[in-house]
Design a protein around this motif. Sequence first.
Motif, PDB file in Angstrom:
ATOM      1  N   UNK A  64       4.851   6.633   6.205  1.00 12.14           N
ATOM      2  CA  UNK A  64       5.364   6.611   4.832  1.00 12.14           C
ATOM      3  C   UNK A  64       5.053   7.936   4.136  1.00 12.14           C
ATOM      4  N   UNK A  65       5.808   8.211   3.085  1.00 13.36           N
ATOM      5  CA  UNK A  65       5.536   9.327   2.181  1.00 13.36           C
ATOM      6  C   UNK A  65       4.451   8.876   1.204  1.00 13.36           C
ATOM      7  N   UNK A  66       3.779   9.832   0.568  1.00 16.40           N
ATOM      8  CA  UNK A  66       2.722   9.514  -0.385  1.00 16.40           C
ATOM      9  C   UNK A  66       3.146   8.533  -1.459  1.00 16.40           C
ATOM     10  N   UNK A  67       4.295   8.757  -2.073  1.00 20.96           N
ATOM     11  CA  UNK A  67       4.777   7.854  -3.129  1.00 20.96           C
ATOM     12  C   UNK A  67       4.970   6.450  -2.590  1.00 20.96           C
ATOM     13  N   UNK A  68       5.479   6.334  -1.357  1.00 21.63           N
ATOM     14  CA  UNK A  68       5.685   5.021  -0.750  1.00 21.63           C
ATOM     15  C   UNK A  68       4.350   4.329  -0.489  1.00 21.63           C
ATOM     16  N   UNK A  69       3.335   5.082  -0.110  1.00 25.12           N
ATOM     17  CA  UNK A  69       2.008   4.512   0.116  1.00 25.12           C
ATOM     18  C   UNK A  69       1.480   3.915  -1.188  1.00 25.12           C
ATOM     19  N   UNK A  70       1.588   4.674  -2.269  1.00 24.25           N
ATOM     20  CA  UNK A  70       1.122   4.199  -3.575  1.00 24.25           C
ATOM     21  C   UNK A  70       1.870   2.942  -3.997  1.00 24.25           C
ATOM     22  N   UNK A  71       3.173   2.928  -3.802  1.00 23.43           N
ATOM     23  CA  UNK A  71       3.979   1.756  -4.172  1.00 23.43           C
ATOM     24  C   UNK A  71       3.621   0.540  -3.319  1.00 23.43           C
ATOM     25  N   UNK A  72       3.374   0.770  -2.032  1.00 21.47           N
ATOM     26  CA  UNK A  72       3.019  -0.326  -1.131  1.00 21.47           C
ATOM     27  C   UNK A  72       1.651  -0.913  -1.493  1.00 21.47           C
TER      28      UNK A  72
ATOM     29  N   UNK B  20       0.231  -5.708  -7.957  1.00 22.04           N
ATOM     30  CA  UNK B  20       0.215  -4.794  -9.095  1.00 22.04           C
ATOM     31  C   UNK B  20      -1.185  -4.593  -9.684  1.00 22.04           C
ATOM     32  N   UNK B  21      -2.222  -4.911  -8.901  1.00 20.22           N
ATOM     33  CA  UNK B  21      -3.596  -4.754  -9.377  1.00 20.22           C
ATOM     34  C   UNK B  21      -4.150  -3.379  -9.065  1.00 20.22           C
ATOM     35  N   UNK B  22      -3.816  -2.839  -7.897  1.00 20.81           N
ATOM     36  CA  UNK B  22      -4.343  -1.542  -7.482  1.00 20.81           C
ATOM     37  C   UNK B  22      -3.258  -0.489  -7.573  1.00 20.81           C
ATOM     38  N   UNK B  23      -3.535   0.547  -8.320  1.00 13.20           N
ATOM     39  CA  UNK B  23      -2.589   1.648  -8.494  1.00 13.20           C
ATOM     40  C   UNK B  23      -3.294   2.960  -8.180  1.00 13.20           C
ATOM     41  N   UNK B  24      -2.669   3.751  -7.339  1.00 12.95           N
ATOM     42  CA  UNK B  24      -3.219   5.054  -6.994  1.00 12.95           C
ATOM     43  C   UNK B  24      -2.381   6.151  -7.616  1.00 12.95           C
ATOM     44  N   UNK B  25      -3.016   6.974  -8.416  1.00  8.39           N
ATOM     45  CA  UNK B  25      -2.334   8.137  -8.962  1.00  8.39           C
ATOM     46  C   UNK B  25      -2.391   9.277  -7.955  1.00  8.39           C
ATOM     47  N   UNK B  26      -1.574  10.297  -8.181  1.00  6.27           N
ATOM     48  CA  UNK B  26      -1.540  11.453  -7.286  1.00  6.27           C
ATOM     49  C   UNK B  26      -2.900  12.122  -7.165  1.00  6.27           C
ATOM     50  N   UNK B  27      -3.651  12.138  -8.260  1.00  6.25           N
ATOM     51  CA  UNK B  27      -4.956  12.783  -8.273  1.00  6.25           C
ATOM     52  C   UNK B  27      -5.981  12.088  -7.393  1.00  6.25           C
ATOM     53  N   UNK B  28      -5.730  10.833  -7.052  1.00  2.00           N
ATOM     54  CA  UNK B  28      -6.607  10.083  -6.156  1.00  2.00           C
ATOM     55  C   UNK B  28      -6.013  10.051  -4.756  1.00  2.00           C
ATOM     56  N   UNK B  29      -4.728   9.772  -4.662  1.00  2.00           N
ATOM     57  CA  UNK B  29      -4.089   9.568  -3.360  1.00  2.00           C
ATOM     58  C   UNK B  29      -4.061  10.828  -2.498  1.00  2.00           C
TER      59      UNK B  29
END
Length: 114
Positions: free
Chosen positions: A27-35, A42-51
């Motif tokens: 997966x791409x980074x954005x897809x990982x965060x969405x997954x 919808x409890x865990x969200x990763x921003x770019x600064x963490x991911x």
Amino acid sequence: MTSRFDRELLKGNTATMVLAILDEGPLHGFQIAKEMQRRSDDTLRLGQGVLYPILHSLEDNDLIAGEWQQSVGTPSRKRYAITPAGKAELKAKRREWTAFARAMAKVLDGGGKR
């Protein structure tokens, strides 16, 4: 309902969650965060600064491999895949997590003594 977790609870486990997601396929980074968001209801969200620092660290340790993909009309994106070393690490982390969760449940429940 969305829960809030102490950052310390997530800190040591975020890389393991990324490996678990990539164990299903690249997966791409954005897809990982969405997954991660989808799997956690919808409890865990990763921003770019963490991911992205996590992805770079996993890649530096040969637990994942990134490959740039060129697209027509859109910027190129890096797609990440778990490596055999990453699969072994994930297996070990799953065992560790199961043992830890079992121990925590016993402590929180009073160890069966009341």
